[in-house]
Scaffold this motif. Sequence first.
Motif, PDB file in Angstrom:
ATOM      1  N   TYR A 166     -71.757 -36.876 -23.405  1.00  0.00           N
ATOM      2  CA  TYR A 166     -70.997 -35.835 -24.090  1.00  0.00           C
ATOM      3  C   TYR A 166     -70.966 -36.124 -25.589  1.00  0.00           C
ATOM      4  O   TYR A 166     -71.114 -37.268 -26.022  1.00  0.00           O
ATOM      5  N   HIS A 167     -70.799 -35.045 -26.367  1.00  0.00           N
ATOM      6  CA  HIS A 167     -71.013 -35.098 -27.801  1.00  0.00           C
ATOM      7  C   HIS A 167     -69.849 -34.449 -28.553  1.00  0.00           C
ATOM      8  O   HIS A 167     -69.026 -33.750 -27.968  1.00  0.00           O
ATOM      9  N   PHE A 168     -69.816 -34.654 -29.860  1.00  0.00           N
ATOM     10  CA  PHE A 168     -68.748 -34.074 -30.674  1.00  0.00           C
ATOM     11  C   PHE A 168     -69.013 -32.583 -30.905  1.00  0.00           C
ATOM     12  O   PHE A 168     -70.131 -32.213 -31.278  1.00  0.00           O
ATOM     13  N   PRO A 169     -67.985 -31.735 -30.729  1.00  0.00           N
ATOM     14  CA  PRO A 169     -68.171 -30.290 -30.866  1.00  0.00           C
ATOM     15  C   PRO A 169     -68.141 -29.791 -32.304  1.00  0.00           C
ATOM     16  O   PRO A 169     -68.457 -28.636 -32.573  1.00  0.00           O
ATOM     17  N   TYR A 170     -67.763 -30.682 -33.237  1.00  0.00           N
ATOM     18  CA  TYR A 170     -67.622 -30.269 -34.632  1.00  0.00           C
ATOM     19  C   TYR A 170     -67.708 -31.505 -35.530  1.00  0.00           C
ATOM     20  O   TYR A 170     -67.458 -32.630 -35.082  1.00  0.00           O
ATOM     21  N   THR A 171     -68.085 -31.301 -36.771  1.00  0.00           N
ATOM     22  CA  THR A 171     -68.191 -32.405 -37.731  1.00  0.00           C
ATOM     23  C   THR A 171     -66.796 -32.867 -38.178  1.00  0.00           C
ATOM     24  O   THR A 171     -65.927 -32.041 -38.458  1.00  0.00           O
ATOM     25  N   ALA A 221     -60.995 -34.889 -24.955  1.00  0.00           N
ATOM     26  CA  ALA A 221     -60.477 -35.761 -23.898  1.00  0.00           C
ATOM     27  C   ALA A 221     -61.402 -35.803 -22.673  1.00  0.00           C
ATOM     28  O   ALA A 221     -61.428 -34.863 -21.879  1.00  0.00           O
ATOM     29  N   PRO A 222     -62.156 -36.881 -22.491  1.00  0.00           N
ATOM     30  CA  PRO A 222     -62.911 -37.068 -21.245  1.00  0.00           C
ATOM     31  C   PRO A 222     -61.937 -37.437 -20.113  1.00  0.00           C
ATOM     32  O   PRO A 222     -61.048 -38.273 -20.310  1.00  0.00           O
ATOM     33  N   VAL A 223     -62.122 -36.823 -18.956  1.00  0.00           N
ATOM     34  CA  VAL A 223     -61.247 -37.079 -17.804  1.00  0.00           C
ATOM     35  C   VAL A 223     -62.085 -37.616 -16.651  1.00  0.00           C
ATOM     36  O   VAL A 223     -63.097 -37.028 -16.281  1.00  0.00           O
ATOM     37  N   GLY A 224     -61.662 -38.735 -16.074  1.00  0.00           N
ATOM     38  CA  GLY A 224     -62.372 -39.330 -14.946  1.00  0.00           C
ATOM     39  C   GLY A 224     -62.159 -38.550 -13.668  1.00  0.00           C
ATOM     40  O   GLY A 224     -61.337 -37.635 -13.604  1.00  0.00           O
ATOM     41  N   ALA A 225     -62.891 -38.915 -12.623  1.00  0.00           N
ATOM     42  CA  ALA A 225     -62.794 -38.214 -11.341  1.00  0.00           C
ATOM     43  C   ALA A 225     -63.290 -39.114 -10.218  1.00  0.00           C
ATOM     44  O   ALA A 225     -63.755 -40.224 -10.457  1.00  0.00           O
ATOM     45  N   THR A 226     -63.184 -38.623  -8.995  1.00  0.00           N
ATOM     46  CA  THR A 226     -63.669 -39.372  -7.836  1.00  0.00           C
ATOM     47  C   THR A 226     -65.121 -39.799  -8.039  1.00  0.00           C
ATOM     48  O   THR A 226     -65.965 -38.998  -8.417  1.00  0.00           O
ATOM     49  N   MET A 227     -65.395 -41.049  -7.800  1.00  0.00           N
ATOM     50  CA  MET A 227     -66.722 -41.651  -7.895  1.00  0.00           C
ATOM     51  C   MET A 227     -67.243 -41.797  -9.324  1.00  0.00           C
ATOM     52  O   MET A 227     -68.412 -42.090  -9.544  1.00  0.00           O
ATOM     53  N   VAL A 228     -66.385 -41.570 -10.327  1.00  0.00           N
ATOM     54  CA  VAL A 228     -66.777 -41.883 -11.698  1.00  0.00           C
ATOM     55  C   VAL A 228     -66.408 -43.338 -11.954  1.00  0.00           C
ATOM     56  O   VAL A 228     -65.237 -43.681 -12.045  1.00  0.00           O
ATOM     57  N   GLY A 229     -67.410 -44.199 -12.017  1.00  0.00           N
ATOM     58  CA  GLY A 229     -67.146 -45.620 -12.168  1.00  0.00           C
ATOM     59  C   GLY A 229     -66.535 -45.964 -13.512  1.00  0.00           C
ATOM     60  O   GLY A 229     -65.740 -46.882 -13.629  1.00  0.00           O
ATOM     61  N   SER A 230     -66.898 -45.208 -14.559  1.00  0.00           N
ATOM     62  CA  SER A 230     -66.377 -45.545 -15.879  1.00  0.00           C
ATOM     63  C   SER A 230     -66.629 -44.431 -16.882  1.00  0.00           C
ATOM     64  O   SER A 230     -67.490 -43.577 -16.702  1.00  0.00           O
ATOM     65  N   ILE A 231     -65.828 -44.461 -17.945  1.00  0.00           N
ATOM     66  CA  ILE A 231     -66.005 -43.583 -19.100  1.00  0.00           C
ATOM     67  C   ILE A 231     -66.392 -44.500 -20.252  1.00  0.00           C
ATOM     68  O   ILE A 231     -65.631 -45.395 -20.621  1.00  0.00           O
ATOM     69  N   ILE A 232     -67.577 -44.319 -20.808  1.00  0.00           N
ATOM     70  CA  ILE A 232     -68.100 -45.245 -21.814  1.00  0.00           C
ATOM     71  C   ILE A 232     -68.163 -44.572 -23.182  1.00  0.00           C
ATOM     72  O   ILE A 232     -68.834 -43.556 -23.360  1.00  0.00           O
ATOM     73  N   LYS A 233     -67.465 -45.138 -24.146  1.00  0.00           N
ATOM     74  CA  LYS A 233     -67.486 -44.647 -25.525  1.00  0.00           C
ATOM     75  C   LYS A 233     -68.698 -45.223 -26.255  1.00  0.00           C
ATOM     76  O   LYS A 233     -68.998 -46.420 -26.138  1.00  0.00           O
ATOM     77  N   THR A 234     -69.417 -44.379 -27.039  1.00  0.00           N
ATOM     78  CA  THR A 234     -70.599 -44.872 -27.753  1.00  0.00           C
ATOM     79  C   THR A 234     -70.527 -44.625 -29.265  1.00  0.00           C
ATOM     80  O   THR A 234     -71.481 -44.921 -29.972  1.00  0.00           O
ATOM     81  N   TYR A 235     -69.406 -44.084 -29.764  1.00  0.00           N
ATOM     82  CA  TYR A 235     -69.288 -43.815 -31.195  1.00  0.00           C
ATOM     83  C   TYR A 235     -68.427 -44.891 -31.869  1.00  0.00           C
ATOM     84  O   TYR A 235     -67.742 -45.662 -31.209  1.00  0.00           O
ATOM     85  N   ASP A 245     -73.351 -35.255 -32.558  1.00  0.00           N
ATOM     86  CA  ASP A 245     -73.528 -36.701 -32.379  1.00  0.00           C
ATOM     87  C   ASP A 245     -72.942 -37.124 -31.035  1.00  0.00           C
ATOM     88  O   ASP A 245     -71.934 -36.576 -30.577  1.00  0.00           O
ATOM     89  N   GLU A 246     -73.559 -38.125 -30.416  1.00  0.00           N
ATOM     90  CA  GLU A 246     -73.080 -38.585 -29.106  1.00  0.00           C
ATOM     91  C   GLU A 246     -71.718 -39.248 -29.224  1.00  0.00           C
ATOM     92  O   GLU A 246     -71.461 -40.017 -30.151  1.00  0.00           O
ATOM     93  N   MET A 247     -70.857 -38.956 -28.239  1.00  0.00           N
ATOM     94  CA  MET A 247     -69.514 -39.531 -28.196  1.00  0.00           C
ATOM     95  C   MET A 247     -69.388 -40.567 -27.079  1.00  0.00           C
ATOM     96  O   MET A 247     -68.684 -41.565 -27.207  1.00  0.00           O
ATOM     97  N   GLY A 248     -70.079 -40.326 -25.953  1.00  0.00           N
ATOM     98  CA  GLY A 248     -69.993 -41.251 -24.827  1.00  0.00           C
ATOM     99  C   GLY A 248     -70.696 -40.698 -23.602  1.00  0.00           C
ATOM    100  O   GLY A 248     -71.421 -39.704 -23.675  1.00  0.00           O
ATOM    101  N   TYR A 249     -70.465 -41.368 -22.456  1.00  0.00           N
ATOM    102  CA  TYR A 249     -71.065 -40.890 -21.208  1.00  0.00           C
ATOM    103  C   TYR A 249     -70.215 -41.303 -20.016  1.00  0.00           C
ATOM    104  O   TYR A 249     -69.388 -42.219 -20.095  1.00  0.00           O
ATOM    105  N   PHE A 250     -70.439 -40.605 -18.913  1.00  0.00           N
ATOM    106  CA  PHE A 250     -69.786 -40.911 -17.637  1.00  0.00           C
ATOM    107  C   PHE A 250     -70.784 -41.606 -16.723  1.00  0.00           C
ATOM    108  O   PHE A 250     -71.950 -41.209 -16.660  1.00  0.00           O
ATOM    109  N   ALA A 251     -70.326 -42.603 -15.974  1.00  0.00           N
ATOM    110  CA  ALA A 251     -71.140 -43.156 -14.903  1.00  0.00           C
ATOM    111  C   ALA A 251     -71.077 -42.200 -13.713  1.00  0.00           C
ATOM    112  O   ALA A 251     -70.516 -41.110 -13.823  1.00  0.00           O
TER     113      ALA A 251
END
Length: 292
Positions: A166-171, A221-235, A245-251
């Motif tokens: 997932y990425h940033f929606p605005y500068t 706001a990233p929200v976790g869910a069933t079987m999401v092992g982790s929320i990873i920030k990359t910024y 620009d990339e903000m992070g990803y879900f497992a």
Amino acid sequence: MKIQYIDRKTGDIHTETPPGETFLKLLYNNPFGKIALLPLVKRKFLSSWYGKLMTKPNSINKIKGFVKELNINMEEAEKSIEDFTSFNDFFYRRLKTSARPIEEGFISPGDGKMLAFENIADVHKFFIKGRKFTLEEFLGDKELAKEHQRSSLIILRLAPNDYHRYHFPYTGTPSEMTKIKGDYFSVSPYALASNFTKVFCENKREYCILSTKEKGNIIVAPVGATMVGSIIKTYQSDIKIQKGDEMGYFAFGGSTIVLLVNKDKLKIDKDILKNTKNRIETFVKMGEQIGK
């Protein structure tokens, strides 16, 4: 209940059949499932355990079947199927830059099915079951909730077959992530229809405040869910980023991104608002304009 959505590019209505659909119906629509199974499924240990399985080298054997079953376009990915080291490596795969051009205006932070509400109060009219949704409960911050009481609310639901970065929606300039511990309810429409507030105010979630010149402070706001092992920030926090620009990803697993934007500073695209009022999600891709 059918899970239907509109393909924004074609206008066609599609029916989504999520992996494990029968089990989801049992969990959220069946009294036995709610009482006996749901308390176990929502616990962190199950999602963490499954997430670890998806990082093992032999999990690569699941990739080809998953791609074929869910008709995933691997031409968009930077790597070929043979180059992934685990199922999770494939799951949060990066895409070629050309696959997701960044459009004008306010953009979608990811691929998925979108609902948009000009006024937060409209959320409870849409999800009528369960207790009333409040920003204070969702954010865990009374002052921040007060600041965003006039915000529009946008919900982007990622299914397992979607691109999971997932990425940033605005500068603007993003803050550090604020983390809120919680459970791991599914974010499928079956779960949301059963109790929207329970899913969003009890699930594990994180949020950052994106400070912008034209739109003020935006909550992402990233929200976790069933079987999401982790929320990873990359910024990197407190350093200016560009839209897209990339903000992070879900497992592994489906999940959700929630956006809060001052309604006086963003005009959400009419087709998305219309579809939401008609109680149907709109399929969008990362980088696509969703407002002006």
